[in-house]
Design an enzyme around this catalytic site. Structure first.
Site: not given
Ligand SMILES: Cc1ncc(COP(=O)(O)O)c(C=O)c1O
Length: 346
Positions: A54-55, A135, A163, A183, A185, A221, A310
């Site tokens: 996701g990042t 999230n 999410q 993402s 996971h 790759t 937080c």
């Molecule tokens: C809303 C949201 N965006 C992006 C991410 C980042 O995803 P990843 O951990 O696959 O890089 C997360 C991870 O917690 C998330 O909750």
């Protein structure tokens, strides 16, 4: 895991290679691309670009836009975006590469559409981003309206859908959208793999350059086993989305029992007009030290962490639990400002 194992053992070919076991790996990636495309109802599998998660997917959408939009364009986000969006926008704003505006959300987690419209009407605004689901609270912001406003001003609209995808039905054709982050996971797939869905009519400039994989959109790759796992997770998620009402009923029952038994407890994200993911609960225990609560819950085999609030300057206010699936033991993820603890109820 079963679907992934062969791609780490007997089928170890490089998908870019011309020999037969390279071609097998290529076909496995193509299947995964179709599975992910089906999950989000993408018109074409070619709109899926595999990434490391996701990042990277969010980063790719943002950095691509920065590279082709006029310099010092305005990028608009909401205040509830994940740190990947905020950190990236903040860094670029500090470097004076763009102007960053962030729009507040109300108590129900809905973005202030008046302010959103004002900003998107400005000619300098070229990019807007709003997450599909939050999230921490699980709240689903007013993405349809926000996307329609972006569309009416010809502004690129991206969503961090990390999410939402796999937990609720996400149809990328249901709103005017250019890209969405996925993402692995977050939908019971492997970690370290994800995807960016990109509308085939939108531009995407690569960030990672080199071998030209992913049709020149993301070099490197491919993580074949991870991609196969993500594809399989997408296929399974599609079957499970219809069962989410059961999951939601369990979550609601859990919350109502807590509300009945713990005086003063509040469930965050339940303001009028707020709708939430079925698997998330975010709780406020008044007067209770969040860290202490975490330790006690941990000892009891329940995973939880304070810190959902937080970002609003009130750390240790909330405890956020994410339930795995209706069929599995409940799982929770709770976030400290500095660390994430994940445990599973025994
Ligand atoms: C809303 C949201 N965006 C992006 C991410 C980042 O995803 P990843 O951990 O696959 O890089 C997360 C991870 O917690 C998330 O909750």
């Amino acid at each position: 895991m079963e679907s992934m194992l062969p791609w780490m053992t007997e089928h170890y070919g490089n998908p870019s290679a011309g020999y037969h076991f390279g071609k097998e790996a290529r076909r496995a990636i193509d299947t995964a691309r179709e599975q992910v495309a089906t999950l989000v109802n993408a018109p074409s599998p070619e709109e899926i670009v595999f990434t490391s998660g996701g990042t990277e997917s969010n980063h790719l959408a943002l950095a691509s836009a920065l590279s082709w939009l006029p310099s010092r364009s305005t990028f608009v986000s909401s205040t509830i975006e994940h740190s990947v969006i905020h950190e990236w926008l903040n860094t670029q704003a500090e470097k004076e590469n763009l102007i960053w505006e962030s729009v507040q959300v109300g108590e129900s987690g809905q973005v202030d559409l008046h302010r959103w419209s004002e900003l998107l009407a400005e000619s300098a605004t070229r990019f807007a981003t709003l997450m599909w689901a939050n999230n921490e609270t699980g709240i689903l912001p007013n993405i349809q309206e926000a996307a329609a406003i972006a569309d009416s001003h010809g502004v690129y609209f991206h969503s961090d859908a990390v999410q939402a995808i796999g937990k609720i039905s996400v149809d990328v054709q249901s709103l005017p959208l250019q890209s969405a982050a996925i993402s692995g996971h977050k939908l019971h797939g492997p970690k370290g793999v994800g995807a960016l869905w990109v509308n085939r009519h939108s531009r995407l400039h690569p960030v990672l350059l080199g071998g030209g994989q992913e049709s020149n959109r993301r070099s490197g790759t491919e993580n074949v086993a991870g991609i196969v796992g993500l594809g399989k997770a997408a296929e399974i998620a599609l079957e499970h989305i219809v069962k989410q009402t059961k999951l939601q009923a369990l979550r609601d029952h859990f919350e109502s029992e807590l509300l009945r038994q713990i005086a003063g407890l509040e469930v965050n994200g339940t303001a009028p007009n707020a709708s939430r993911l079925p698997n998330t609960t975010n709780l406020y225990f008044p007067g209770v030290d969040g860290e202490g609560l975490l330790i006690l819950l941990d000892q009891a085999g329940i995973c939880c962490s304070p810190g959902s609030a937080c970002s609003t300057g009130a750390p240790h206010r909330a405890c956020s639990l994410r339930w795995a699936t209706a069929d599995r033991a409940p799982k929770a993820a709770c976030v400290f400002p500095s660390a994430t603890y994940r445990l599973r109820r025994k």
